[in-house]
Write an enzyme that holds these catalytic residues in place. Structure first.
Site, short mmCIF file in Angstrom:
data_model
loop_
_atom_site.label_atom_id
_atom_site.label_comp_id
_atom_site.label_asym_id
_atom_site.label_seq_id
_atom_site.Cartn_x
_atom_site.Cartn_y
_atom_site.Cartn_z
N ASP A 140 0.84 -1.20 0.00
CA ASP A 140 0.00 0.00 0.00
C ASP A 140 0.87 1.25 0.00
OD1 ASP A 140 -2.10 -1.77 0.29
OD2 ASP A 140 -2.56 -1.21 2.36
N ARG A 163 -1.25 -0.34 -8.36
CA ARG A 163 -2.62 0.11 -8.08
C ARG A 163 -2.63 1.63 -8.16
NH1 ARG A 163 -3.75 -0.84 -2.10
NH2 ARG A 163 -3.98 -2.98 -2.80
C1 LIG Z 1 -8.79 -1.40 -3.10
C2 LIG Z 1 -8.36 -0.07 -2.58
C3 LIG Z 1 -7.09 0.10 -2.09
C4 LIG Z 1 -6.68 1.36 -1.61
N1 LIG Z 1 -5.38 1.53 -1.22
C5 LIG Z 1 -4.96 2.76 -0.87
C6 LIG Z 1 -3.58 3.02 -0.59
O1 LIG Z 1 -2.73 2.13 -0.66
N2 LIG Z 1 -3.24 4.28 -0.24
C7 LIG Z 1 -4.14 5.30 -0.17
O2 LIG Z 1 -3.77 6.44 0.12
N3 LIG Z 1 -5.45 5.08 -0.42
C8 LIG Z 1 -5.87 3.84 -0.76
N4 LIG Z 1 -7.21 3.65 -1.05
C9 LIG Z 1 -8.20 4.70 -0.75
C10 LIG Z 1 -8.36 5.69 -1.88
O3 LIG Z 1 -7.19 6.48 -1.98
C11 LIG Z 1 -9.56 6.62 -1.67
O4 LIG Z 1 -9.41 7.34 -0.50
C12 LIG Z 1 -10.89 5.89 -1.61
O5 LIG Z 1 -10.94 4.82 -2.49
C13 LIG Z 1 -12.04 6.84 -1.95
O6 LIG Z 1 -11.91 7.30 -3.26
P1 LIG Z 1 -12.80 6.77 -4.50
O7 LIG Z 1 -11.86 6.49 -5.60
O8 LIG Z 1 -13.64 5.65 -4.08
O9 LIG Z 1 -13.62 8.04 -4.96
P2 LIG Z 1 -14.58 9.04 -4.20
O10 LIG Z 1 -14.83 10.12 -5.19
O11 LIG Z 1 -14.04 9.41 -2.86
O12 LIG Z 1 -15.89 8.19 -3.97
C14 LIG Z 1 -16.71 7.76 -5.04
C15 LIG Z 1 -17.98 7.19 -4.44
O13 LIG Z 1 -17.66 5.99 -3.71
C16 LIG Z 1 -18.37 5.93 -2.50
N5 LIG Z 1 -17.42 5.99 -1.38
C17 LIG Z 1 -16.10 6.30 -1.44
N6 LIG Z 1 -15.52 6.22 -0.22
C18 LIG Z 1 -16.51 5.87 0.63
C19 LIG Z 1 -16.56 5.63 2.03
N7 LIG Z 1 -15.48 5.74 2.79
N8 LIG Z 1 -17.74 5.28 2.59
C20 LIG Z 1 -18.85 5.14 1.82
N9 LIG Z 1 -18.86 5.36 0.49
C21 LIG Z 1 -17.72 5.72 -0.10
C22 LIG Z 1 -19.33 7.09 -2.51
O14 LIG Z 1 -20.52 6.64 -3.10
C23 LIG Z 1 -18.63 8.08 -3.40
O15 LIG Z 1 -19.52 8.98 -4.01
C24 LIG Z 1 -7.60 2.42 -1.58
C25 LIG Z 1 -8.89 2.26 -2.09
C26 LIG Z 1 -9.27 1.05 -2.61
C27 LIG Z 1 -10.64 0.92 -3.21
#
Ligand SMILES: Cc1cc2nc3c(=O)[nH]c(=O)nc-3n(C[C@H](O)[C@H](O)[C@H](O)COP(=O)(O)OP(=O)(O)OC[C@H]3O[C@@H](n4cnc5c(N)ncnc54)[C@H](O)[C@@H]3O)c2cc1C
Length: 309
Positions: A131, A181
């Site tokens: 990560d 990723r």
């Molecule tokens: C498999 C995976 C691995 C990840 N690994 C890392 C990493 O190594 N380092 C890092 O910094 N970040 C990591 N993240 C987190 C990522 O950076 C984002 O903070 C997170 O995924 C929210 O962004 P989004 O792309 O879903 O878009 P957003 O625009 O934030 O969300 C899109 C939609 O998804 C839904 N959603 C998003 N988050 C939430 C929530 N918490 N609760 C409820 N609904 C939600 C809502 O419907 C929202 O409208 C990871 C995320 C995923 C999915």
């Protein structure tokens, strides 16, 4: 100060977690994002997702350990997980934080632990996904990844579209033929390093999708995982993969356990390769607070229930 900034600032105050753990309401909300306290809890969820045709990743929650013993214990837990994944033939892999393996203590200690896991994974044909944490770790993480990638093809890393530096990092990763990723980024970062405006973060993500699915990236051996619950970006990934003729085993979409489960069936019906990341463990606080910060509605839900209780 926005709710996101406040929650991310609080996410570093682990004593608050100990207090929150005593509230049944928080524990219930935590369970929405965390599969349980034990590896068995996580493996049950993973086996169920696997049976439904989804790939998975498992995270044993923890970060920023301060003793070598804790780093060793985390490494031993991940080693046991790799063995169990292999034994049960699950399409699962560990997704871990370097600070859980001792990155704050020393690079050498962390590298030793990571090497153990990469070797174990390589023997079982299992990738180990590293990560990405806050920006103070970005360079060290990518440097360690590059060293590991030279020896272990099963090493995978992460980039964050909110960081201004990421397009340049991605060029280096393309040269390495990396398994990478892309996520938006979940930490509190200064505007000098990260785009403060969400629209810029999303635009940057879209460009990274295009770069990592480009013909030369695929020819170099790049395997991208697109981690997002953003339906618009997921559609962009699928459209771009189809336009570039990227086969279904050349990329994947990744999502977190507990978020937008409603999308799983639709993605599966369209034949989209999906991996669900399943976290478990006692040390849920930092992870949970980052999930709250991503969506203020989660905080409203928590506060409403706290008041009601
Ligand atoms: C498999 C995976 C691995 C990840 N690994 C890392 C990493 O190594 N380092 C890092 O910094 N970040 C990591 N993240 C987190 C990522 O950076 C984002 O903070 C997170 O995924 C929210 O962004 P989004 O792309 O879903 O878009 P957003 O625009 O934030 O969300 C899109 C939609 O998804 C839904 N959603 C998003 N988050 C939430 C929530 N918490 N609760 C409820 N609904 C939600 C809502 O419907 C929202 O409208 C990871 C995320 C995923 C999915």
């Amino acid at each position: 100060m926005t709710a996101r900034t406040l929650l991310l600032a609080l996410s570093r105050r682990s004593t608050i977690g100990a207090t929150m753990d005593r509230w049944p309401m928080t524990r219930r909300l935590v369970r929405r994002f965390v599969a349980g306290r034990t590896a068995d809890d996580a493996l049950r969820v993973i086996a169920d997702l696997d049976a439904r045709g989804f790939m998975t990743a498992v995270t044993y929650l923890g970060e920023n350990v301060v003793t070598p013993a804790d780093a060793e214990a985390a490494t031993a837990t991940y080693a046991a997980l790799v063995d169990e994944i292999a034994r049960r033939r699950l399409r699962c892999l560990p997704s871990l934080k370097l600070t859980h393996l001792g990155f704050d203590l020393s690079d050498a200690l962390c590298e030793r632990h990571l090497t153990q896991l990469l070797e174990r994974g390589a023997a079982a044909g299992i990738r180990v996904w590293i990560d990405m944490e806050g920006s103070s770790y970005t360079q060290r993480t990518l440097d360690l990844y590059a060293r590991m990638r030279a020896r272990y093809a099963n090493a995978a890393c992460v980039v964050q579209s909110y960081l201004r530096r990421t397009p340049a990092d991605v060029e280096r990763l393309v040269e390495l033929g990396a398994t990478v990723r892309v996520c938006k980024g979940a930490y509190q970062e200064p505007p000098a390093l990260a785009y403060p405006d969400k629209r810029d973060v999303d635009t940057a993500y879209g460009r990274l999708v295009e770069r990592l699915l480009a013909d030369d990236a695929r020819a170099a051996g790049v395997y991208p995982g697109f981690a997002t619950h953003d339906e618009r970006l997921q559609r962009h990934v699928v459209g771009m993969a189809r336009a570039r003729g990227a086969p279904r085993d050349a990329w994947e979409i990744q999502m977190l356990f507990g978020i937008r489960h409603d999308l799983h069936a639709r993605l599966a019906a369209d034949g989209i390769p999906l991996r669900v990341l399943v976290p478990y463990g006692e040390d849920w606080y930092g992870y949970f607070m980052r999930r709250l910060a991503e969506r203020p509605a989660n905080l409203v839900f928590l506060l409403r229930n706290l008041i009601r209780n």
